[in-house]
Design a protein around this motif. Structure first.
Motif, PDB file in Angstrom:
ATOM      1  N   LYS A  72       0.828  -1.213   0.000  1.00 49.66           N
ATOM      2  CA  LYS A  72       0.000   0.000   0.000  1.00 49.66           C
ATOM      3  C   LYS A  72       0.860   1.259   0.000  1.00 49.66           C
ATOM      4  O   LYS A  72       0.570   2.238  -0.712  1.00 49.66           O
ATOM      5  CB  LYS A  72      -0.916   0.018   1.229  1.00 49.66           C
ATOM      6  CG  LYS A  72      -2.058  -0.982   1.202  1.00 49.66           C
ATOM      7  CD  LYS A  72      -2.862  -0.832   2.491  1.00 49.66           C
ATOM      8  CE  LYS A  72      -3.950  -1.879   2.621  1.00 49.66           C
ATOM      9  NZ  LYS A  72      -4.702  -1.760   3.902  1.00 49.66           N
ATOM     10  N   ASN A 123       2.615   1.672  -3.473  1.00 53.44           N
ATOM     11  CA  ASN A 123       1.805   1.811  -4.686  1.00 53.44           C
ATOM     12  C   ASN A 123       0.502   2.540  -4.367  1.00 53.44           C
ATOM     13  O   ASN A 123      -0.455   1.936  -3.878  1.00 53.44           O
ATOM     14  CB  ASN A 123       1.525   0.419  -5.253  1.00 53.44           C
ATOM     15  CG  ASN A 123       0.829   0.462  -6.604  1.00 53.44           C
ATOM     16  OD1 ASN A 123       0.276   1.483  -6.996  1.00 53.44           O
ATOM     17  ND2 ASN A 123       0.840  -0.669  -7.297  1.00 53.44           N
ATOM     18  N   PRO A 124       0.419   3.856  -4.642  1.00 56.75           N
ATOM     19  CA  PRO A 124      -0.789   4.628  -4.335  1.00 56.75           C
ATOM     20  C   PRO A 124      -2.048   4.085  -5.020  1.00 56.75           C
ATOM     21  O   PRO A 124      -3.124   4.097  -4.428  1.00 56.75           O
ATOM     22  CB  PRO A 124      -0.448   6.041  -4.842  1.00 56.75           C
ATOM     23  CG  PRO A 124       1.051   6.089  -4.841  1.00 56.75           C
ATOM     24  CD  PRO A 124       1.500   4.705  -5.177  1.00 56.75           C
ATOM     25  N   GLU A 125      -1.891   3.642  -6.263  1.00 51.93           N
ATOM     26  CA  GLU A 125      -3.055   3.086  -6.971  1.00 51.93           C
ATOM     27  C   GLU A 125      -3.574   1.849  -6.257  1.00 51.93           C
ATOM     28  O   GLU A 125      -4.781   1.650  -6.104  1.00 51.93           O
ATOM     29  CB  GLU A 125      -2.659   2.750  -8.410  1.00 51.93           C
ATOM     30  CG  GLU A 125      -3.823   2.224  -9.246  1.00 51.93           C
ATOM     31  CD  GLU A 125      -3.393   1.792 -10.641  1.00 51.93           C
ATOM     32  OE1 GLU A 125      -4.256   1.253 -11.371  1.00 51.93           O
ATOM     33  OE2 GLU A 125      -2.213   1.969 -10.989  1.00 51.93           O
ATOM     34  N   PHE A 126      -2.642   1.025  -5.798  1.00 49.72           N
ATOM     35  CA  PHE A 126      -2.989  -0.191  -5.061  1.00 49.72           C
ATOM     36  C   PHE A 126      -3.716   0.171  -3.769  1.00 49.72           C
ATOM     37  O   PHE A 126      -4.699  -0.474  -3.385  1.00 49.72           O
ATOM     38  CB  PHE A 126      -1.702  -0.973  -4.770  1.00 49.72           C
ATOM     39  CG  PHE A 126      -1.892  -2.242  -3.989  1.00 49.72           C
ATOM     40  CD1 PHE A 126      -2.195  -3.435  -4.623  1.00 49.72           C
ATOM     41  CD2 PHE A 126      -1.742  -2.253  -2.594  1.00 49.72           C
ATOM     42  CE1 PHE A 126      -2.356  -4.609  -3.905  1.00 49.72           C
ATOM     43  CE2 PHE A 126      -1.908  -3.429  -1.876  1.00 49.72           C
ATOM     44  CZ  PHE A 126      -2.208  -4.611  -2.528  1.00 49.72           C
ATOM     45  N   LYS A 146      -5.648   2.567  -3.141  1.00 53.09           N
ATOM     46  CA  LYS A 146      -7.007   3.066  -3.377  1.00 53.09           C
ATOM     47  C   LYS A 146      -7.954   1.980  -3.894  1.00 53.09           C
ATOM     48  O   LYS A 146      -9.149   2.235  -4.061  1.00 53.09           O
ATOM     49  CB  LYS A 146      -6.964   4.206  -4.383  1.00 53.09           C
ATOM     50  CG  LYS A 146      -6.212   5.435  -3.905  1.00 53.09           C
ATOM     51  CD  LYS A 146      -6.149   6.484  -5.023  1.00 53.09           C
ATOM     52  CE  LYS A 146      -5.331   7.695  -4.602  1.00 53.09           C
ATOM     53  NZ  LYS A 146      -5.210   8.690  -5.711  1.00 53.09           N
ATOM     54  N   SER A 147      -7.426   0.793  -4.188  1.00 58.84           N
ATOM     55  CA  SER A 147      -8.234  -0.249  -4.848  1.00 58.84           C
ATOM     56  C   SER A 147      -8.518  -1.410  -3.909  1.00 58.84           C
ATOM     57  O   SER A 147      -7.609  -2.169  -3.537  1.00 58.84           O
ATOM     58  CB  SER A 147      -7.517  -0.749  -6.100  1.00 58.84           C
ATOM     59  OG  SER A 147      -8.185  -1.866  -6.660  1.00 58.84           O
ATOM     60  N   MET A 201      -7.787  -4.771  -5.856  1.00 57.26           N
ATOM     61  CA  MET A 201      -6.374  -5.132  -5.955  1.00 57.26           C
ATOM     62  C   MET A 201      -5.853  -5.671  -4.626  1.00 57.26           C
ATOM     63  O   MET A 201      -5.069  -6.612  -4.587  1.00 57.26           O
ATOM     64  CB  MET A 201      -5.556  -3.915  -6.408  1.00 57.26           C
ATOM     65  CG  MET A 201      -5.804  -3.513  -7.866  1.00 57.26           C
ATOM     66  SD  MET A 201      -4.952  -1.974  -8.331  1.00 57.26           S
ATOM     67  CE  MET A 201      -3.242  -2.523  -8.310  1.00 57.26           C
TER      68      MET A 201
END
Length: 580
Positions: free
Chosen positions: A535, A538-541, A543-544, A547
């Motif tokens: 987490k 990976n900022p995108e991770f 938020k998901s 994922m």
């Protein structure tokens, strides 16, 4: 008396006429058909039963067997006895591309003239495949090779399944390839010649030559090839009126810019032969020269091969023995190659001046070669290749018996294999397929993989009775390693033999697995820490939700361990096994 003389003269004339090839009977304008070639060799074998024999092997996609003509002076036609007698074997393959037919006609005259003059050598057995691509040889036109100067009609490049058979020596999609490998691995030639016709630039030479790429050939063989055999071929052919030049593989639009050597991967005939420590040659006659000159140059080249192999039979045999022993003990193997553009030779090249003039089609300038302006120039020749990827061999590969095509091809190539006598769990290295590229268009019936990266994981894997163990301590090591290592350029993996491992078979329902995943994180702090670290990274991770849930799933025992796992294990320790 006069009548008797006329009868004798008639039979002599008929006999001489019958010995002529269809090519000769056509005033050197036509190439022989498959049926005519087999009939001709049947006649040779019938007329010379003690020195010529016609064998058949397997089948082809066309439904015909592959023929092999064997010329043996002392009448021994058993390859094992020939090896015991320390005699060399020269194998000549013709018509892999039937639109390039010079070798078909030249070999017929070559065999006939050796038998007719009783000039078969004592120490060399000559084997000839009359027509390899039987399928394509039946698809005759005079137009499929648009740039070629004769003959009147010829066969087509693709076989009846539209495979280019000179790309099929590893994947073996065709029955032709399987039959060829039966021949090759039964007779085990020291020298192999595969006859071709070139495409490309215009120049003065009738014949160009591709020897096995020296840097990827066993060093013992490469030394003899580069210092003795190739120079002698050049010398002999020059004396015969046909100067040789390396295959004209231009780096620019015309040869003056320089030419490069050819790196023949194992998919090609001479690349395949190199895996077995056999020196290979691909002579390429020039498409724009007249057909009769192309046949004549091939005919004379075959005699040059024969003369050199006869002269050097002892050293060729000794080199092959040493190379095989070296390969059996070899630890590191190259899996791919790159051209060194910093190193080159300067060679003399006889070409024609390249010029430009407006195209009658487009009006835009087009290239042409002016044969009224021949030249001799020194050009650069890049022919030094270096390994771009290497691997150390394992003690053995362990192959589940389910992968039957892999097992069949290994057996076909004289690879020694043993089977487990009982079920066993083995500690070994396994590969997980990481990044790779897959072609978006089919190439020879496959969507090939390339640039394969693997992650090595030590695992305890269950194997079963009947699974195969291949120890990497044998003469066939190069074939073993270059087909079974997935990163190798022509590996079975890259030819899609194992694509079923790339798909995940089980999954989960998100709403149901949420509670299971939460329980896993509570009971497994290390997994929770791993999730938190991902987490932060990976900022995108972060938020998901999907994922993160998938991350927990794939790092749990619920995720199938076989997804993306290459099924062939690498046994790194000399473990005692219960073998049949």
């Amino acid at each position: 008396m006069k009548r008797l003389f006329l009868v004798i003269f008639f039979f002599i004339a008929v006999s001489c006429w019958a010995q002529q090839t269809p090519y000769e009977l056509s005033n050197k304008r036509e190439t022989t058909t498959y049926a005519e070639a087999i009939k001709f060799y049947e006649g040779l074998a019938k007329n010379h039963p003690k020195q010529a024999k016609l064998f058949t092997y397997g089948s082809t996609d066309f439904g015909k067997p592959l023929h092999l003509v064997v010329l043996s002076k002392n009448g021994v036609f058993d390859p094992s006895l020939i090896k015991k007698a320390d005699r060399r074997i020269l194998l000549i393959n013709n018509g892999i591309h039937p639109g390039e037919p010079e070798g078909i006609d030249a070999s017929m005259m070559f065999a006939r003239d050796l038998l007719k003059a009783n000039q078969l050598p004592d120490n060399v057995v000559i084997c000839i495949i009359p027509v390899y691509n039987i399928d394509g040889s039946h698809d005759r036109t005079g137009t499929s090779r648009a740039n070629q100067n004769g003959p009147i009609a010829y066969g087509f490049r693709g076989n009846s399944k539209n495979y280019d058979l000179n790309r099929d020596f590893i994947k073996t999609d065709s029955k032709n390839s399987e039959a060829f490998q039966q021949i090759f691995n039964t007779w085990q030639p020291e020298i192999f010649v595969d006859t071709h016709t070139s495409n490309g630039a215009d120049y003065q030479y009738t014949m160009t030559l591709i020897p096995t790429q020296k840097d990827k050939l066993n060093p013992i063989l490469a030394n003899y090839l580069t210092k003795t055999m190739v120079p002698d071929l050049y010398s002999q052919m020059k004396a015969k009126g046909f100067e040789l030049i390396p295959y004209v593989n231009s780096i620019g639009e015309t040869p003056e810019t320089g030419i490069t050597g050819f790196i023949e991967y194992p998919r090609y005939s001479t690349g395949y032969s190199a895996l077995h420590n056999t020196i290979g040659f691909m002579p390429e006659t020039h498409m724009l020269k007249s057909f009769d000159k192309r046949v004549e140059s091939t005919y004379k080249l075959l005699f040059a091969y024969k003369d050199i192999v006869v002269r050097d039979a002892k050293i060729i045999g000794e080199n092959k023995r040493k190379a095989d022993e070296y390969t059996a003990k070899q630890n590191e193997f190259a899996l791919d190659w790159k051209l060194n553009r910093n190193v080159y030779d300067s060679i003399e090249f006889k070409g024609y001046t390249a010029k430009y003039k407006p195209s009658e089609i487009s009006g835009i300038d087009r290239l042409y070669y002016d044969r009224n302006e021949p030249f001799t120039k020194t050009i650069k020749y890049w022919n030094n290749f270096e390994p771009s990827l290497k691997v150390n061999k394992p003690v053995a590969y362990v192959i589940p018996k389910a992968w039957d095509k892999v097992i069949a091809l290994l057996k076909l190539n004289n690879v020694k294999m043993q089977q487990l006598a009982s079920d066993i769990k083995l500690d070994l290295d396994t590969y997980y397929i990481g990044d790779m590229k897959t072609s978006t268009r089919a190439y020879e019936g496959h969507y090939q993989h390339s640039a394969v990266n693997v992650n090595t994981v030590k695992q305890n894997i269950q194997f079963y009775e009947g699974d195969y163990v291949v120890y990497v301590n044998q003469f066939s090591n190069r074939y073993i390693v270059e087909t079974l290592e997935p990163q190798a350029i022509d590996s079975f993996f890259n030819w899609n033999f194992f694509d079923s491992i790339l798909g995940q078979k089980e999954g989960y329902s998100g709403y149901a697995f949420e509670d299971t995943a939460a329980d896993l994180l509570k009971k497994n702090p290390s997994l929770k820490a791993k999730l938190d670290a991902e987490k932060l990274k990976n900022p995108e991770f972060a938020k998901s939700a999907r994922m993160q849930l998938d991350f927990v799933y794939k790092n749990s025992d619920y995720f199938e361990k076989t997804t993306m796992r290459y099924p062939i294990g690498r046994l790194m320790q000399n473990t005692k096994l219960n073998l049949k």
